[in-house]
Write a protein that holds these residues in place. Structure first.
Motif, short mmCIF file in Angstrom:
data_model
loop_
_atom_site.label_atom_id
_atom_site.label_comp_id
_atom_site.label_asym_id
_atom_site.label_seq_id
_atom_site.Cartn_x
_atom_site.Cartn_y
_atom_site.Cartn_z
N ALA A 265 31.22 106.95 10.79
CA ALA A 265 30.41 106.63 9.61
C ALA A 265 28.94 106.38 9.95
CB ALA A 265 31.00 105.42 8.90
N ARG A 266 28.66 106.06 11.21
CA ARG A 266 27.27 105.79 11.61
C ARG A 266 26.51 107.06 11.96
NH1 ARG A 266 28.77 101.64 16.26
NH2 ARG A 266 30.34 103.29 16.48
N THR A 267 27.22 108.19 12.07
CA THR A 267 26.58 109.45 12.43
C THR A 267 25.74 109.97 11.27
OG1 THR A 267 28.42 110.04 13.90
CG2 THR A 267 26.95 111.81 13.22
N ARG A 268 24.51 110.33 11.56
CA ARG A 268 23.61 110.88 10.54
C ARG A 268 23.81 112.40 10.49
NH1 ARG A 268 16.98 110.45 10.82
NH2 ARG A 268 16.53 112.08 9.27
N LEU A 269 24.16 112.92 9.31
CA LEU A 269 24.35 114.35 9.11
C LEU A 269 23.21 114.90 8.27
CD1 LEU A 269 28.19 114.35 8.30
CD2 LEU A 269 27.09 114.71 10.53
N TYR A 278 24.82 127.04 13.93
CA TYR A 278 24.18 126.63 15.17
C TYR A 278 23.52 125.29 14.90
CZ TYR A 278 21.21 126.78 19.35
OH TYR A 278 20.61 126.49 20.56
N VAL A 279 23.90 124.27 15.67
CA VAL A 279 23.47 122.90 15.37
C VAL A 279 22.88 122.22 16.60
CG1 VAL A 279 25.21 122.66 13.56
CG2 VAL A 279 25.75 121.93 15.91
N GLN A 280 22.20 121.12 16.33
CA GLN A 280 21.73 120.24 17.40
C GLN A 280 22.48 118.91 17.29
OE1 GLN A 280 18.03 117.67 17.41
NE2 GLN A 280 17.31 119.33 18.71
N VAL A 281 22.95 118.43 18.42
CA VAL A 281 23.64 117.15 18.50
C VAL A 281 22.80 116.19 19.32
CG1 VAL A 281 25.66 115.94 19.42
CG2 VAL A 281 25.94 118.14 18.27
N ARG A 282 22.51 115.05 18.74
CA ARG A 282 21.85 113.98 19.49
C ARG A 282 22.81 112.80 19.54
NH1 ARG A 282 16.09 114.07 20.14
NH2 ARG A 282 15.15 115.94 19.23
N GLY A 283 22.97 112.26 20.71
CA GLY A 283 23.91 111.15 20.84
C GLY A 283 23.77 110.46 22.17
N GLU A 294 24.98 110.54 17.27
CA GLU A 294 24.13 109.72 16.42
C GLU A 294 23.52 110.55 15.30
OE1 GLU A 294 21.35 108.17 19.24
OE2 GLU A 294 22.67 106.53 19.85
N ARG A 295 23.26 111.83 15.60
CA ARG A 295 22.68 112.72 14.59
C ARG A 295 23.18 114.13 14.81
NH1 ARG A 295 16.22 114.18 13.75
NH2 ARG A 295 16.43 115.20 11.71
N LEU A 296 23.54 114.80 13.71
CA LEU A 296 23.99 116.19 13.75
C LEU A 296 23.26 116.95 12.68
CD1 LEU A 296 26.04 118.34 14.79
CD2 LEU A 296 27.65 117.47 13.09
N ARG A 297 22.57 118.01 13.10
CA ARG A 297 21.78 118.75 12.11
C ARG A 297 21.74 120.25 12.45
NH1 ARG A 297 16.03 119.58 13.17
NH2 ARG A 297 15.50 119.06 15.32
N LEU A 298 21.41 121.04 11.44
CA LEU A 298 21.26 122.48 11.64
C LEU A 298 20.03 122.76 12.49
CD1 LEU A 298 21.99 123.91 8.06
CD2 LEU A 298 23.54 123.86 10.02
N ARG A 299 20.09 123.87 13.21
CA ARG A 299 18.93 124.33 13.97
C ARG A 299 18.58 125.75 13.54
NH1 ARG A 299 15.10 121.89 16.57
NH2 ARG A 299 15.02 123.47 18.17
#
Length: 299
Positions: A265-269, A278-283, A294-299
């Motif tokens: 629930a704390r992950t930012r989408l 194709y995505v970027q994962v920051r964690g 911590e963050r998942l977003r499109l690239r």
């Protein structure tokens, strides 16, 4: 020696003594080149075709001509590169560059006429893991230096190392201060692996194709999988809490190219990431070596 002037004999004796004490290629120069130069200057991809993995290749020189001139160290491009009087200074991964004593050794060898010495004194240049032997840094160092550190070093082809990440030493490769690119025991979570596989864009090395061969990639993967061991065979500690930044394809199971992600629930989408994108994962890396997103977003 009847009739031979003694005043001419002394210089000849001195020259013979100096030659007898001169460094030789096989005993002195080859080991030095193997430790500091062969990572780049060997094989078909050697810069400007300059291979330093044998005396024959060294004497052949580069596409620009000879790099050593017997008896003329000052006029030899090899020495000029080692001293920095020609740029870029070599090794390209320096500093540290060669020590003054090592440069003097090369200078003496050239001025002595490039004596070859005894070939039996030669040492193996680049070690390879034997069957059943653990892979350690010695086995992957040449690949990283030859194909990666040409840019990822303090004075690389692009100037400063891109994003500050250096691949010119074991400690630099494993550094995790800004973020971890190597996760010991987990190649799929290692940005280095994802870049050389082409799962993350841009694929590395940046000057590819050609990229690393399958065998080279497999060796680096095995090294990380076995704990990213140092040259003495000691596994690297897990950088728990280190930041990670990974790129790849998200699959139906919420994995990144098969890599399990810890999403809660704390992950930012951002941008509604969906399977196949194709995505970027920051964690960050948790104590179990897993990626807590911590963050998942499109690239």
């Amino acid at each position: 020696m009847p009739g031979f002037p003694l005043r001419l004999l002394a210089p000849l004796l001195l020259s013979a003594a100096a030659l007898a004490d001169a460094p030789t290629y096989h005993a002195d120069i080859a080991p030095l080149l193997a430790s500091r130069c062969l990572a780049c200057h060997s094989g078909a991809q050697a810069p400007l075709g300059l291979r330093l993995d044998s005396l024959e290749q060294l004497l052949r020189g580069s596409q620009r001509g000879p790099v050593v001139h017997p008896g003329d160290a000052a006029g030899s491009e090899l020495l000029r590169r080692l001293t920095g009087s020609s740029q870029p200074r070599m090794p390209l991964t320096g500093p540290p560059f060669l020590a003054a004593a090592e440069i003097a050794l090369v200078e003496r060898w050239i001025n002595a006429g490039l004596p070859p010495g005894d070939a039996r004194a030669a040492e193996p240049a680049i070690p390879s893991p034997r069957p059943g032997e653990a892979v350690d840094y010695r086995h992957v160092e040449a690949i990283l230096l030859r194909r990666c550190a040409t840019c990822h070093s303090p004075n690389g082809l692009m100037g400063a190392a891109p994003e500050g990440y250096q691949l010119s030493s074991y400690a630099a490769t494993l550094a995790s201060g800004e973020r971890a690119r190597v996760v010991p025991g987990n190649p799929a979570a290692s940005e280095l692996v994802r870049r050389i596989r082409g799962q993350a864009r841009p694929r590395m090395p940046y000057d590819g194709p050609p990229y690393l061969t399958d065998a080279e990639v497999d060796l680096i993967v095995a090294w990380i999988e076995q704990g990213a061991r140092d040259a003495a065979g000691r596994p690297a500690p897990l950088p728990v809490g280190a930041k990670l930044r990974l790129h790849g394809r998200l699959d139906e199971a919420g994995k990144l190219d098969g890599l399990a992600l810890l999403i809660d629930a704390r992950t930012r989408l951002d941008d509604a990431p969906r399977p196949g994108a194709y995505v970027q994962v920051r964690g960050r890396l948790d104590a179990g070596g897993r990626v807590r997103v911590e963050r998942l977003r499109l690239r």
